[in-house]
Scaffold this motif. Structure first.
Motif, mmCIF file in Angstrom:
data_model
loop_
_atom_site.group_PDB
_atom_site.id
_atom_site.type_symbol
_atom_site.label_atom_id
_atom_site.label_comp_id
_atom_site.label_asym_id
_atom_site.label_seq_id
_atom_site.Cartn_x
_atom_site.Cartn_y
_atom_site.Cartn_z
ATOM 1 N N CYS A 52 0.828 -1.211 0.000
ATOM 2 C CA CYS A 52 0.000 0.000 0.000
ATOM 3 C C CYS A 52 0.863 1.262 0.000
ATOM 4 O O CYS A 52 0.479 2.281 -0.559
ATOM 5 C CB CYS A 52 -0.916 0.007 1.216
ATOM 6 S SG CYS A 52 -1.814 -1.542 1.425
ATOM 7 N N GLU A 84 -1.251 -3.890 6.338
ATOM 8 C CA GLU A 84 -2.420 -4.583 6.896
ATOM 9 C C GLU A 84 -2.509 -6.040 6.456
ATOM 10 O O GLU A 84 -2.952 -6.902 7.221
ATOM 11 C CB GLU A 84 -3.673 -3.834 6.437
ATOM 12 C CG GLU A 84 -4.901 -4.064 7.258
ATOM 13 C CD GLU A 84 -4.765 -3.571 8.691
ATOM 14 O OE1 GLU A 84 -4.026 -2.587 8.938
ATOM 15 O OE2 GLU A 84 -5.383 -4.181 9.568
ATOM 16 N N CYS A 120 -1.156 2.758 4.343
ATOM 17 C CA CYS A 120 -1.993 1.673 4.851
ATOM 18 C C CYS A 120 -2.542 2.036 6.244
ATOM 19 O O CYS A 120 -1.962 2.831 6.984
ATOM 20 C CB CYS A 120 -1.191 0.384 4.885
ATOM 21 S SG CYS A 120 -2.236 -1.079 4.996
ATOM 22 N N ASP A 121 -3.632 1.368 6.564
ATOM 23 C CA ASP A 121 -4.534 1.765 7.658
ATOM 24 C C ASP A 121 -3.880 2.412 8.888
ATOM 25 O O ASP A 121 -4.186 3.539 9.256
ATOM 26 C CB ASP A 121 -5.308 0.549 8.159
ATOM 27 C CG ASP A 121 -6.129 -0.122 7.076
ATOM 28 O OD1 ASP A 121 -5.936 0.185 5.885
ATOM 29 O OD2 ASP A 121 -6.963 -0.970 7.424
ATOM 30 N N THR A 192 -3.305 2.285 -1.603
ATOM 31 C CA THR A 192 -4.180 1.791 -0.538
ATOM 32 C C THR A 192 -5.497 1.280 -1.118
ATOM 33 O O THR A 192 -5.789 1.465 -2.304
ATOM 34 C CB THR A 192 -4.463 2.914 0.483
ATOM 35 O OG1 THR A 192 -4.969 4.060 -0.225
ATOM 36 C CG2 THR A 192 -3.186 3.317 1.207
ATOM 37 N N CYS A 193 -6.288 0.646 -0.288
ATOM 38 C CA CYS A 193 -7.567 0.085 -0.720
ATOM 39 C C CYS A 193 -8.420 1.166 -1.384
ATOM 40 O O CYS A 193 -8.482 2.303 -0.905
ATOM 41 C CB CYS A 193 -8.310 -0.508 0.475
ATOM 42 S SG CYS A 193 -7.533 -1.991 1.127
ATOM 43 N N ALA A 199 -7.873 2.875 5.475
ATOM 44 C CA ALA A 199 -6.862 3.773 4.908
ATOM 45 C C ALA A 199 -7.521 5.008 4.298
ATOM 46 O O ALA A 199 -7.099 6.145 4.568
ATOM 47 C CB ALA A 199 -6.035 3.043 3.861
#
Ligand code: FES
Length: 581
Positions: A52, A84, A120-121, A192-193, A199
């Motif tokens: 990410c 993550e 990332c998160d 990232t997602c 995130a």
């Protein structure tokens, strides 16, 4: 400009001054050229262990260009990186470690201001926690959401699509060949997602808090093709220029992350259908600032804020659509009457100035106030004899027919028990069953993994059931969905009531009434409590041991007790810089 902190290291006539300036020469800066210029740290969470954040290496170069252009001296350093997907048992276990590492690095080195490169998160809240404690001028910049892959002609939403297709695969509706093809489409690329997972949520919250440049959070990740990549490079250069300005004006995180800024962030969290994990993170950041922020604040502001963003998992669109629609400035402009517009931000201007005129370019993505995705916000805080210190549920991703539900408990003692039995054909489960997972919390595991979105048992999948009520002291991915009650506090491993539930006990969930109760009388619960014993821990040493001894419960942000200042004096304390190393 006030006198620079880094002058303590470099502007001195003794042997330490010579030694320190020699270091500057080695890292590429002639001390005469650097003299009088702010040293800007670039805290980079880039890592090949973290897909990410992979684009942050190129982003750091762009930040450096901006710093130099504005008259600063950029010095990049790496931090630990919390990916993550690969990090076990949970990246959350290491959020506090990353926050500590950043805080101490900022304190220990001659840094006047810092750019925080996250993605990332957990990297985003960890940096905000560390920056809040160190209180040096700081701007955050995220990696940005990754490119969207396509599978069977459909866009693949990070996490959200995976959980959906996993159920279909387990139900026998997806074959092995298609399942393997999904893998390539799912990868997407660095970034990232692309859903409103943690995130995306935390990046939006950083922007809403005023800690990120306006519009930055939703721009697609680097490295990519064309316009999106060049926009992220541009915002990285702008971030580099602006951190020098913040040092010159001595604007620090505690002037930006005020109570008004947190209320703005809570409003945004509700309006975007944000990840449940953000609740823990925001409370943790506030705790570093001695800022009272309670679960009830989330519930109150969520009730009074419409959900406007049509993004997976609450809606059906993805982050590139949000960015094209105008991103967070456009969304905030839709709810500007609900925000504290005078809150100071890293631009040096107010939030109101930042978002003035931000146009909503796609009302199907950012819904207008007259046509919200949901009339109120996405979050509900639940209380009752099962959760005396609260539990939470994301209403926008919960099934409407389950939000007032009474059903018998089926208890999984821990995650291993869950994995061993969940798909058993003999599992005594019906669509009315309430699945309970315990010993999955901050102390219990340790680290509060994302085990809370308990898989729907195969037996129910075969019947066409896709959601049941699930309750745990765990978390879930922000990309997940379902009628999932999370963060039950206190957790079962420290004696919370979840530890007392037995198979067959009736559990009642009433989201409109914000209640969660086990319908067992108090005398019986007292008898069970009298014979309850805490589960043992295999951790005798090291960081997991420290974590178990000091982590706070979710309603207090799961920070370490010793990292939250207990007085204004503790908050204001700045360790002196003296002498030889
Ligand atoms: Fe890193 Fe989702 S797994 S942002």
């Amino acid at each position: 400009m006030t006198s620079l902190r880094s002058a303590e290291w470099f502007d001195r006539d003794d042997e330490l001054g010579l030694q320190n300036r020699a270091v500057l020469r080695v890292v590429g800066w002639d001390p005469d050229l650097a003299r009088g210029k702010p040293i800007i740290g670039i805290a980079n969470s880039w890592s090949e262990l973290n897909n990410c954040n992979l684009g942050l290496r190129a982003i750091a170069d762009a930040v450096k260009r901006g710093v130099i252009a504005a008259g600063g001296v950029p010095l990049e350093f790496n931090t630990i990186s919390l990916g993550e997907e690969l990090m076990k048992p949970s990246a959350m276990l290491y959020r506090n470690l990353m926050a500590m590492e950043l805080e101490e690095t900022l304190r220990a080195y001659p840094i006047d201001g810092v750019v925080l490169l996250c993605g990332c998160d957990k990297t985003t809240p960890a940096q905000l926690m560390g920056a809040a404690s160190a209180n040096l001028p700081a701007i955050q910049l995220n990696a940005g959401p990754k490119a969207t892959g396509r599978w069977r002609g459909q866009e693949v939403g990070s996490g959200t699509s995976l959980w959906k297709y996993w159920d279909e695969y387990r139900a026998g509706r997806i074959g092995d060949e298609d399942w393997r093809a999904l893998e390539a489409a799912y990868a997407g690329g660095a970034g990232t997602c692309n859903t409103m997972g943690t995130a995306s949520t935390m990046a939006a919250i950083s922007e809403a808090l005023g800690m990120m440049l306006p519009g930055a959070s939703s721009i697609e990740a680097h490295p990519l093709r064309g316009q999106a990549a060049s926009r992220r490079i541009a915002v990285a250069e702008a971030t580099g220029r602006q951190i020098v300005e913040l040092v010159r004006r001595d604007i620090r995180p505690r002037q930006i992350m005020t109570r008004a800024a947190f209320e703005n962030a809570l409003r945004v969290h509700a309006a975007i259908g944000g990840s449940t994990n953000a609740v823990i993170h925001l409370i943790a950041i506030a705790g570093r600032l001695r800022m009272p922020l309670a679960l009830d604040d989330f519930d109150a502001l969520s009730r009074a804020t419409p959900t406007l963003l049509n993004l997976q998992p609450s809606g059906d669109r993805l982050m590139p659509d949000f960015d094209a629609a105008g991103g967070l400035p456009a969304l905030m402009n839709e709810i500007r009457d609900l925000l504290h517009l005078d809150a100071l931000t890293v631009t040096g201007r107010s939030l109101g100035e930042n978002i003035a005129g931000a146009a909503n370019r796609d009302p199907n993505v950012i819904r207008p106030r007259a046509h919200p995705l949901q009339a109120d916000g996405a979050l509900a805080v639940l209380r009752g004899n099962l959760a005396p210190r609260g539990a939470i549920l994301r209403t926008t991703t919960a099934s409407p027919h389950l939000q007032q539900h009474r059903g018998p408990a089926l208890v999984f003692e821990d995650y291993a028990d869950l994995l061993a039995r969940i798909d058993s054909p003999d599992l005594p489960v019906t669509p009315e069953t309430v699945l309970v997972l315990r010993n999955a919390g901050a102390v219990g595991v340790p680290g509060l993994p994302e085990w809370g979105s308990i898989p729907i048992p195969k037996k129910l999948l075969a019947q066409g059931v896709r959601d049941v009520v699930r309750i745990s002291d765990s978390r879930m991915s922000g990309t997940s969905y379902g009628t999932v009650v999370l963060h039950v506090a206190p957790e079962s491993a420290v004696g919370g009531p979840l530890a007392l539930v037995r198979d067959g006990d009736l559990i009642e969930l009433d989201v409109p009434a914000r209640s969660l109760n086990v319908l067992v009388d108090e005398d019986e619960l007292a008898r069970r409590r009298a014979v309850w014993r805490p589960p043992g821990s295999p951790h005798r040493r090291g960081y997991p041991r420290l974590y178990q001894q000091h982590v706070l419960q979710p309603d207090e942000g799961c920070d370490f007790d010793f990292l939250r200042p207990q007085s204004d004096e503790e908050l204001a304390f700045v360790p002196p810089v003296v002498g030889r190393s």
